[in-house]
Design a protein around this motif. Structure first.
Motif, PDB file in Angstrom:
ATOM      1  N   VAL A  67       1.361 -27.769  45.062  1.00  0.00           N
ATOM      2  CA  VAL A  67       0.089 -27.592  45.759  1.00  0.00           C
ATOM      3  C   VAL A  67      -0.015 -28.597  46.895  1.00  0.00           C
ATOM      4  CG1 VAL A  67      -1.127 -26.746  43.696  1.00  0.00           C
ATOM      5  CG2 VAL A  67      -1.215 -29.175  44.265  1.00  0.00           C
ATOM      6  N   THR A  68      -0.856 -28.254  47.843  1.00  0.00           N
ATOM      7  CA  THR A  68      -1.298 -29.221  48.846  1.00  0.00           C
ATOM      8  C   THR A  68      -2.785 -29.389  48.631  1.00  0.00           C
ATOM      9  OG1 THR A  68      -1.649 -27.478  50.497  1.00  0.00           O
ATOM     10  CG2 THR A  68       0.464 -28.651  50.566  1.00  0.00           C
ATOM     11  N   MET A  69      -3.297 -30.530  49.023  1.00  0.00           N
ATOM     12  CA  MET A  69      -4.719 -30.762  48.817  1.00  0.00           C
ATOM     13  C   MET A  69      -5.266 -31.705  49.875  1.00  0.00           C
ATOM     14  SD  MET A  69      -4.614 -33.198  45.419  1.00  0.00           S
ATOM     15  CE  MET A  69      -3.655 -32.050  44.485  1.00  0.00           C
ATOM     16  N   ASP A  70      -6.530 -31.523  50.129  1.00  0.00           N
ATOM     17  CA  ASP A  70      -7.283 -32.491  50.917  1.00  0.00           C
ATOM     18  C   ASP A  70      -8.558 -32.768  50.145  1.00  0.00           C
ATOM     19  OD1 ASP A  70      -9.020 -30.325  51.552  1.00  0.00           O
ATOM     20  OD2 ASP A  70      -7.872 -29.885  53.352  1.00  0.00           O
ATOM     21  N   GLU A  71      -9.520 -33.375  50.763  1.00  0.00           N
ATOM     22  CA  GLU A  71     -10.714 -33.806  50.029  1.00  0.00           C
ATOM     23  C   GLU A  71     -11.468 -32.676  49.339  1.00  0.00           C
ATOM     24  OE1 GLU A  71     -13.235 -36.317  52.347  1.00  0.00           O
ATOM     25  OE2 GLU A  71     -11.548 -37.584  52.939  1.00  0.00           O
ATOM     26  N   ASP A  72     -11.476 -31.478  49.939  1.00  0.00           N
ATOM     27  CA  ASP A  72     -12.255 -30.408  49.337  1.00  0.00           C
ATOM     28  C   ASP A  72     -11.485 -29.103  49.175  1.00  0.00           C
ATOM     29  OD1 ASP A  72     -12.533 -30.912  52.116  1.00  0.00           O
ATOM     30  OD2 ASP A  72     -13.960 -29.285  52.284  1.00  0.00           O
ATOM     31  N   ASN A  73     -10.151 -29.156  49.195  1.00  0.00           N
ATOM     32  CA  ASN A  73      -9.378 -27.932  49.063  1.00  0.00           C
ATOM     33  C   ASN A  73      -8.035 -28.207  48.393  1.00  0.00           C
ATOM     34  OD1 ASN A  73      -8.688 -25.213  49.398  1.00  0.00           O
ATOM     35  ND2 ASN A  73      -7.771 -25.591  51.384  1.00  0.00           N
ATOM     36  N   VAL A  74      -7.693 -27.393  47.409  1.00  0.00           N
ATOM     37  CA  VAL A  74      -6.378 -27.412  46.773  1.00  0.00           C
ATOM     38  C   VAL A  74      -5.839 -26.003  46.889  1.00  0.00           C
ATOM     39  CG1 VAL A  74      -5.105 -27.723  44.628  1.00  0.00           C
ATOM     40  CG2 VAL A  74      -7.024 -29.213  45.130  1.00  0.00           C
ATOM     41  N   GLN A  75      -4.581 -25.879  47.333  1.00  0.00           N
ATOM     42  CA  GLN A  75      -3.991 -24.552  47.437  1.00  0.00           C
ATOM     43  C   GLN A  75      -2.512 -24.603  47.082  1.00  0.00           C
ATOM     44  OE1 GLN A  75      -5.034 -23.634  51.478  1.00  0.00           O
ATOM     45  NE2 GLN A  75      -3.093 -24.391  52.287  1.00  0.00           N
ATOM     46  N   PHE A  76      -2.010 -23.471  46.605  1.00  0.00           N
ATOM     47  CA  PHE A  76      -0.599 -23.381  46.273  1.00  0.00           C
ATOM     48  C   PHE A  76       0.240 -23.462  47.532  1.00  0.00           C
ATOM     49  CE2 PHE A  76      -2.383 -20.870  42.647  1.00  0.00           C
ATOM     50  CZ  PHE A  76      -2.021 -21.771  41.655  1.00  0.00           C
ATOM     51  N   THR A  77       1.453 -24.003  47.383  1.00  0.00           N
ATOM     52  CA  THR A  77       2.412 -24.056  48.479  1.00  0.00           C
ATOM     53  C   THR A  77       3.814 -23.889  47.902  1.00  0.00           C
ATOM     54  OG1 THR A  77       3.059 -25.256  50.473  1.00  0.00           O
ATOM     55  CG2 THR A  77       2.735 -26.581  48.483  1.00  0.00           C
TER      56      THR A  77
END
Length: 139
Positions: A67-77
């Motif tokens: 996954v990749t993530m930032d402060e308000d989003n996690v998504q598959f990669t």
């Protein structure tokens, strides 16, 4: 469980458990790569099994995903590296789930079933006590 881990758990629930018949045993995460131009990639190790009513299957499957993530989003990669492949662990007794996830990182989520079975079997691969990482019921 911190907010980053809560976001990962919510993503996994939405992706793998839309019908409520999957039971997550243990989940761990660690940052794998950091490039100055790109967001970090995190490896997530998941041990799961099926659940029918109150009965949890005594065998688990496990996989690593990214996954990749930032402060308000996690998504598959990097789906090409994991999405269409068989599980890394398939049909192993659930007493090994916690130890397998712990090989990657200290689990941020541990179900009560995984913890109980690992402790009661004195599993040699289970070498820490992540009682504080059990899922909070209010989630």
């Amino acid at each position: 469980m911190n907010s980053k881990h809560n976001q990962i758990l919510k993503l996994l629930e939405a992706a793998f458990n839309p019908e409520g018949d999957i039971h997550f045993l243990a989940i761990g995460e660690k940052e794998m790569q950091v490039h100055e131009e790109e967001r970090p990639v995190h490896q997530v190790r998941v041990a799961l099994t099926f659940q029918e009513g109150d009965t949890v299957n005594p065998y688990y499957d496990g996989t690593d995903l990214f996954v990749t993530m930032d402060e308000d989003n996690v998504q598959f990669t990097l789906e090409k590296d994991w999405a269409d492949r068989p599980p890394a662990i398939e049909g192993s007794p659930i007493e090994f789930a916690l130890g397998w996830v712990s090989e990657l990182a200290k689990p941020f989520y541990v179900s009560s079933e995984a913890l109980t079975v690992a402790e009661s079997n004195n599993n040699p691969r289970y070498n820490n006590h992540p009682e504080d990482n059990r899922r909070q019921e209010e989630l």
